[in-house]
Write a protein that holds these residues in place. Structure first.
Motif, PDB file in Angstrom:
ATOM      1  N   VAL A  55       0.861  -1.177   0.000  1.00  0.00           N
ATOM      2  CA  VAL A  55       0.000   0.000   0.000  1.00  0.00           C
ATOM      3  C   VAL A  55       0.901   1.232   0.000  1.00  0.00           C
ATOM      4  O   VAL A  55       1.745   1.383   0.883  1.00  0.00           O
ATOM      5  N   VAL A  74      -3.110   0.241  -3.901  1.00  0.00           N
ATOM      6  CA  VAL A  74      -3.043  -1.069  -3.277  1.00  0.00           C
ATOM      7  C   VAL A  74      -2.606  -2.023  -4.384  1.00  0.00           C
ATOM      8  O   VAL A  74      -3.321  -2.206  -5.369  1.00  0.00           O
ATOM      9  N   LEU A  87      -7.847  -3.274   5.176  1.00  0.00           N
ATOM     10  CA  LEU A  87      -6.804  -2.372   5.641  1.00  0.00           C
ATOM     11  C   LEU A  87      -7.219  -1.754   6.965  1.00  0.00           C
ATOM     12  O   LEU A  87      -8.407  -1.515   7.194  1.00  0.00           O
ATOM     13  N   CYS A  89      -7.747   1.302   8.772  1.00  0.00           N
ATOM     14  CA  CYS A  89      -7.935   2.689   8.336  1.00  0.00           C
ATOM     15  C   CYS A  89      -8.344   3.609   9.481  1.00  0.00           C
ATOM     16  O   CYS A  89      -8.719   4.767   9.238  1.00  0.00           O
ATOM     17  N   PHE A 137      -2.165   2.857   5.721  1.00  0.00           N
ATOM     18  CA  PHE A 137      -3.195   1.829   5.622  1.00  0.00           C
ATOM     19  C   PHE A 137      -2.547   0.444   5.645  1.00  0.00           C
ATOM     20  O   PHE A 137      -2.446  -0.220   4.612  1.00  0.00           O
ATOM     21  N   VAL A 139      -2.083  -3.493   5.830  1.00  0.00           N
ATOM     22  CA  VAL A 139      -2.960  -4.609   5.483  1.00  0.00           C
ATOM     23  C   VAL A 139      -3.187  -5.441   6.733  1.00  0.00           C
ATOM     24  O   VAL A 139      -2.246  -5.813   7.428  1.00  0.00           O
TER      25      VAL A 139
END
Length: 145
Positions: A55, A74, A87, A89, A137, A139
């Motif tokens: 990302v 991504v 993700l 966030c 972000f 994963v």
């Protein structure tokens, strides 16, 4: 001799700056990979699926009312498809519309990419958002096809 010395100094300064940028970029990618691995180890998801997704977030101008705009990419770096990509966030918000099929917040700290559908090998999902802050972000989940 003075002009040659200045030219050498400028080239040397540029070389140092480029090296510092490359090291910073590499360290942030490595940091992102280790964060992804740590999250994967805490869950039952395949570490290779999570680790194969990169990302990248970078500034890309300004949006409405001069709010900073950022582009998120991504990228699936694996040789197989990945799906159900989530993700972390946080409390992400955007001042501009993001198509929910591309990226949506399911709940605080959990966003879904590409509506959970497969992201093929080498494919990129990209979107822009506007906010005063650049978000990371990491994963948190991904399944391999």
């Amino acid at each position: 001799m003075g002009a040659q010395h200045q030219l050498f100094f400028i080239r040397f300064s540029l070389l140092l700056a480029a090296s510092a940028f490359a090291m910073a970029s590499t360290s942030s990618v490595v940091e992102g990979m280790s964060e992804g691995r740590e999250l994967a180890e805490k869950t039952s998801f395949s570490i290779s699926c999570v680790a194969s997704i990169r990302v990248f977030v970078y500034p890309s101008g300004s949006g409405p009312r001069n709010i900073p705009k950022y582009t998120v990419q991504v990228i699936n770096n694996s040789l197989q498809g990945v799906f159900n990509v989530h993700l972390d966030c946080g409390y992400f918000t955007s001042g501009s519309l993001i198509l929910p099929m591309i990226f949506r917040r399911l709940q605080p700290g959990d966003c879904l990419v590409n509506d959970g559908k497969e992201i093929g090998p080498g494919k990129i999902i990209q979107f822009d958002y506007t906010n005063t802050f650049l978000d990371k972000f990491p994963v948190t989940r991904a399944d391999c096809s």
